[in-house]
Design an enzyme around this catalytic site. Structure first.
Site, PDB file in Angstrom:
ATOM      1  N   ASP A 216      -5.439   4.502   4.825  1.00 42.56           N
ATOM      2  CA  ASP A 216      -6.558   5.409   4.595  1.00 42.56           C
ATOM      3  C   ASP A 216      -7.636   4.709   3.765  1.00 42.56           C
ATOM      4  O   ASP A 216      -7.334   4.045   2.777  1.00 42.56           O
ATOM      5  CB  ASP A 216      -6.028   6.641   3.844  1.00 42.56           C
ATOM      6  CG  ASP A 216      -7.056   7.751   3.731  1.00 42.56           C
ATOM      7  OD1 ASP A 216      -7.461   8.284   4.775  1.00 42.56           O
ATOM      8  OD2 ASP A 216      -7.457   8.088   2.600  1.00 42.56           O
ATOM      9  N   GLU A 275      -8.160   2.174   8.521  1.00 42.02           N
ATOM     10  CA  GLU A 275      -9.270   3.119   8.686  1.00 42.02           C
ATOM     11  C   GLU A 275     -10.415   2.530   7.874  1.00 42.02           C
ATOM     12  O   GLU A 275     -10.430   2.614   6.646  1.00 42.02           O
ATOM     13  CB  GLU A 275      -8.930   4.508   8.152  1.00 42.02           C
ATOM     14  CG  GLU A 275     -10.048   5.486   8.472  1.00 42.02           C
ATOM     15  CD  GLU A 275     -10.386   6.483   7.369  1.00 42.02           C
ATOM     16  OE1 GLU A 275     -11.053   7.480   7.684  1.00 42.02           O
ATOM     17  OE2 GLU A 275     -10.024   6.272   6.206  1.00 42.02           O
TER      18      GLU A 275
HETATM   19  C1  GLC Z   1      -9.820   9.514   5.381  1.00 46.30           C
HETATM   20  C2  GLC Z   1      -9.054  10.621   6.051  1.00 46.30           C
HETATM   21  C3  GLC Z   1      -9.704  11.925   5.712  1.00 46.30           C
HETATM   22  C4  GLC Z   1      -9.667  12.109   4.222  1.00 46.30           C
HETATM   23  C5  GLC Z   1     -10.295  10.920   3.504  1.00 46.30           C
HETATM   24  C6  GLC Z   1      -9.954  10.924   2.044  1.00 46.30           C
HETATM   25  O1  GLC Z   1     -11.110   9.386   5.854  1.00 46.30           O
HETATM   26  O2  GLC Z   1      -8.966  10.380   7.418  1.00 46.30           O
HETATM   27  O3  GLC Z   1      -9.091  12.998   6.357  1.00 46.30           O
HETATM   28  O4  GLC Z   1     -10.358  13.278   3.866  1.00 46.30           O
HETATM   29  O5  GLC Z   1      -9.813   9.709   4.006  1.00 46.30           O
HETATM   30  O6  GLC Z   1      -8.627  10.551   1.844  1.00 46.30           O
END
Ligand code: GLC
Length: 541
Positions: A216, A275
């Site tokens: 994340d 991500e």
């Molecule tokens: C990422 C996740 C999202 C979350 C954010 C903070 O972007 O996919 O759902 O709100 O991180 O952790």
């Protein structure tokens, strides 16, 4: 055959096969997948009960969104204990059983890890609150004094991704950084204790048998030295298009290199997917250099319009940049943070037609594909959720329409909500009654459904040697269309997509395998109506 034998066989057969290079990975948004205990919220035993469905769909792996102990300020992306399961979702024993069962079904398990921030209820942050400014407890997070004579102004101009300032002030006068909600304080990755803690957390889950991690906010852990101002307001508009002092800093890659070494110390090709909202495909590829993570989500593909030229450009650029670092490209159309693509592509009949065509396009591309739960059912965004149900912190903090509409629970069967999602009378977000026709059961009975299309496409993808990791060759094609050929092991599969507004005629040198909608084949050509895609077994030209 026992489960151990199955697993042993799988790991033996697959050793060194680099399974992840062309894997189809299904994203399970745990809260909304399947509810085993009737409380209206999805859970781990619910997923376990639906493994036959997922194995039957033909995906290779599951990515589970966070199911760890959490106050749920951001639905689990605010973790209070990284080594245990939230009671809402089950127990650690349930996690173990799910991993074992998934492996028994030939499905790998990727879990989310949230290293940029913890929950404000995490023991470390609670200790930091209780400790004095300048203490080692506060040094695990990013605490600063404010600006201005009384320190009443935030330490810099950084804005939260969810809206408002990225700083919250404590009664003792100090401020702490949170790039997301105030319940998600950012960790200080300059502190070796943070590195050691996360190495230990990864080890915990690797030892439990997971096959990898979705990282994340993988672009966020390193902040620019001195925390300089951005110098612009509305920073949310710069996300993913510019390097910010808090996102996509070069030094973040040292963390990923250390994690890669840890992953490589395990057998079975355990992977990590970033991500990372990087500004360009080039910068995104940095996350997947050979000594870093295995994959990175391709949000440039996700954000591309339904337009042949734009799609082709993104595809070429993605393949080229990933190829330069020897990584597989990835393809993603939807996830739990964005509007579902049926709706992005025009909603209604048109959106669904395009989503069907996009499925064939995506699954024919070289690399690894992600499927967000419900996309195989053609679910649209729910745009009219009653106000009282909308709970997304992004919306509550004032940034955008909110993400609840893409997180509505899955409809499984039956005629009334909650459509087999759980035994209870309701689900945490209400499921539209119109989804009666979109349930897994209804679509399973209909060979023309989008679910049937996904099943068939995934079956062909597994069986057709040309769709494994490899090259793509573009063919000349009319404006508004894309035609390419994949070739491997003496077999060729061609894919044609018409994103235009008129029927397009493409040469068809072989046998049609699968079409996303009605097509007409005659005299060595296929006529593709708008928003239609076709796969065929191609002969050599
Ligand atoms: C990422 C996740 C999202 C979350 C954010 C903070 O972007 O996919 O759902 O709100 O991180 O952790």
């Amino acid at each position: 055959m026992t489960q151990d034998t199955l697993l042993a066989r799988a790991s033996h057969e697959e050793a060194g096969t680099r399974w992840w290079r062309d894997a189809v990975i299904y994203q399970v948004y745990v809260r909304s997948f399947a509810d085993s205990d009737g409380d209206g919220v999805g859970d781990l035993p619910g997923i376990r009960s639906r493994l036959p469905y997922l194995a039957g769909l033909g995906v290779d792996a599951l990515w589970l969104t966070p199911f760890y102990v959490s106050p749920m300020a951001d639905f689990g992306y605010d973790v209070a204990d990284y080594r245990d399961v939230d009671p809402l979702f089950g127990t650690l024993a349930d996690a173990r059983d799910l991993i074992a069962d998934a492996h028994g079904h030939g499905l790998r398990i990727i879990v989310d890890v949230v290293p940029n921030h913890t929950s404000d209820k995490h023991a470390w942050f609670q200790a930091a609150l209780a400790a004095a400014p300048g203490s080692p407890e506060r040094a695990r997070y990013i605490f600063r004094d404010g600006r201005g004579p009384e320190g009443t102004e935030p330490p810099n101009d950084w804005e939260s991704v969810f809206g408002g300032p990225a700083w919250t002030r404590l009664p003792d006068g100090q401020w702490y950084l949170h790039l997301f909600a105030s319940e998600q304080p950012d960790l200080n990755w300059e502190n070796p204790e943070v590195h050691a803690e996360f190495a230990d957390i990864l080890t915990f889950w690797l030892d439990l048998g997971v096959d990898g991690f979705r990282v994340d906010v993988a672009h966020g852990m390193a902040k620019a030295p001195g925390l300089p101002d951005v110098g612009h307001a509305n920073q949310v508009e710069m996300l993913g298009t510019a390097v910010l002092p808090y996102f996509d800093q070069d030094s973040v890659h040292d963390i990923h290199r250390a994690w890669r070494r840890l992953l490589d110390s395990y057998d079975g090709e355990r992977i990590a997917v970033a991500e990372a909202w990087a500004p360009t495909p080039q910068r995104l590829a940095h996350y997947t250099r050979p000594d870093e993570l295995h994959q990175a989500f391709n949000f440039h593909y996700l954000t591309a319009a339904w337009d042949a030229d734009e799609l082709r450009q993104v595809i070429e650029e993605s393949l080229a940049t990933a190829g330069e670092v020897g990584a597989p490209a990835t393809w993603v159309l939807s996830n739990h943070d964005v509007k579902r693509h049926v709706t992005r592509y025009g909603d209604g009949e048109q959106g669904l037609r395009r989503a069907r065509a996009a499925a064939l396009l995506t699954l024919a591309l070289p690399g690894s594909s992600y499927v967000y739960q419900g996309e195989e059912l053609g679910l649209p965004e729910v745009l009219d959720l009653p106000e009282e149900f909308q709970q997304d912190p992004q919306r509550l903090r004032g940034e955008g329409a909110g993400r609840d509409g893409c997180r509505v629970p899955l409809p499984w069967d039956g005629e009334e909500p909650p459509f087999g999602f759980g035994a209870g009378a309701a689900s945490w977000l209400p499921i539209p009654t119109a989804w009666r026709d979109l349930t897994v059961a209804a679509q399973t009975a209909d060979p023309a459904s989008i679910l049937a299309l996904y099943r068939e496409a995934l079956r062909i993808r597994r069986d057709h040697p040309s769709l494994s990791d490899g090259e793509l060759r573009w063919e000349a094609s009319p404006p508004g269309t894309l035609v390419f050929v994949r070739e491997n092991g003496g077999r060729r599969l061609a894919c044609a997509v018409n994103t235009g507004t008129r029927t397009a005629r493409v040469p068809l040198n072989g046998t049609p395998l699968l079409a996303s909608g009605p097509i007409h084949v005659a005299g060595g050509h296929a006529e593709l109506p708008p928003d239609t895609a076709l796969w065929w077994d191609a002969e050599e030209v």
